[in-house]
Write an enzyme that holds these catalytic residues in place. Structure first.
Site, PDB file in Angstrom:
ATOM      1  N   GLU A  79     -81.475   5.764  38.842  1.00 11.03           N
ATOM      2  CA  GLU A  79     -80.958   7.106  38.676  1.00 11.03           C
ATOM      3  C   GLU A  79     -81.973   7.933  39.589  1.00 11.03           C
ATOM      4  O   GLU A  79     -83.183   7.654  39.404  1.00 11.03           O
ATOM      5  CB  GLU A  79     -81.047   7.866  37.212  1.00 11.03           C
ATOM      6  N   CYS A 143     -79.102   9.000  27.906  1.00  6.24           N
ATOM      7  CA  CYS A 143     -79.741   8.331  29.110  1.00  6.24           C
ATOM      8  C   CYS A 143     -80.473   9.554  29.735  1.00  6.24           C
ATOM      9  O   CYS A 143     -81.469   9.628  30.219  1.00  6.24           O
ATOM     10  CB  CYS A 143     -78.826   7.600  29.666  1.00  6.24           C
ATOM     11  N   HIS A 167     -79.518   2.290  34.748  1.00  6.10           N
ATOM     12  CA  HIS A 167     -78.250   2.155  34.015  1.00  6.10           C
ATOM     13  C   HIS A 167     -77.999   0.577  34.510  1.00  6.10           C
ATOM     14  O   HIS A 167     -77.994  -0.003  35.572  1.00  6.10           O
ATOM     15  CB  HIS A 167     -77.264   2.940  34.184  1.00  6.10           C
TER      16      HIS A 167
END
Length: 213
Positions: A79, A143, A167
């Protein structure tokens, strides 16, 4: 010299979470001479960020990699950014909280970028034969919350600790179980998956890359 790795407990429709296994099995291992401290976070908006803050205070880690399950994604997703939004998207947390369109911090920045070398991490995974990609959204569930909250904490404390979120897809076993429930024998779809051993290697490579290895 310590590395902090976090995963999550199961939540929603999933009875297991590969990132819980990652945190438990890599706990006590080493990467480039640094010991991994693996911890499993609760899927609770009111608690997870505080537990991250405790880990930072207790271990003063050299790198922090948080991980979570993203069922349906076909690759390890590194991310780029965490945004200042809590929105459960219809999936309550494990304490039955269902925030909708709320700020994580009403007085906070709109977003915080990961301070992992995101592109370099993806390149290292691809070079190792692990499907991986840069992701520009960590969603708005726990998250994203942990990515945003932990980066905000590090900024407030003046700490330059590399920190980011990764992830993971389903494991093949989880994908097979879901497929058996979703009529795969009658032509139903099977979700993408990645073996746990490759997920473990992805975590190790993320740490190695962040350490400059």
């Amino acid at each position: 010299m310590t590395l902090v790795l976090t995963g999550y407990e199961p939540f929603g429709d999933d009875d297991e979470n590969p990132t819980q296994t990652l945190a438990e099995e890599l706990d006590g291992g080493t990467v480039a001479g640094h010991e991994i401290v693996g911890r499993v976070l609760p899927v609770e908006y009111a608690v997870a960020a505080d537990e991250m803050a405790t880990l930072v205070a207790d271990y003063d880690p050299d790198v922090i990699v948080s991980t979570g399950l993203a069922a349906g994604r076909s690759a390890v997703s590194v991310e780029r950014i965490g945004v200042n939004v809590n929105d459960c998207g219809g999936v309550a947390d494990n304490a039955d909280a269902e925030p909708r369109n709320e700020f994580i911090d009403a007085d906070g920045a709109d977003a915080y970028f990961s301070t992992l070398p995101v592109v370099s991490v993806v390149e290292s995974l691809l070079d190792a034969g692990i499907p991986a990609r840069v992701s520009n959204t960590a969603g708005t569930h726990l998250c994203n919350n942990v990515l945003y909250s932990t980066r905000a904490l590090l900024e407030r404390e003046g700490l330059e600790t590399p920190m980011g979120f990764v992830h993971m897809p389903l494991t093949p076993e989880m994908a097979a179980e879901k497929a058996s429930e979703d009529e795969a024998t009658a032509g139903g779809a099977v979700e993408a998956s990645l073996p746990l051993e490759l997920q473990k290697r992805a975590v190790e490579l993320a740490f190695e890359t962040a350490l400059g290895g």
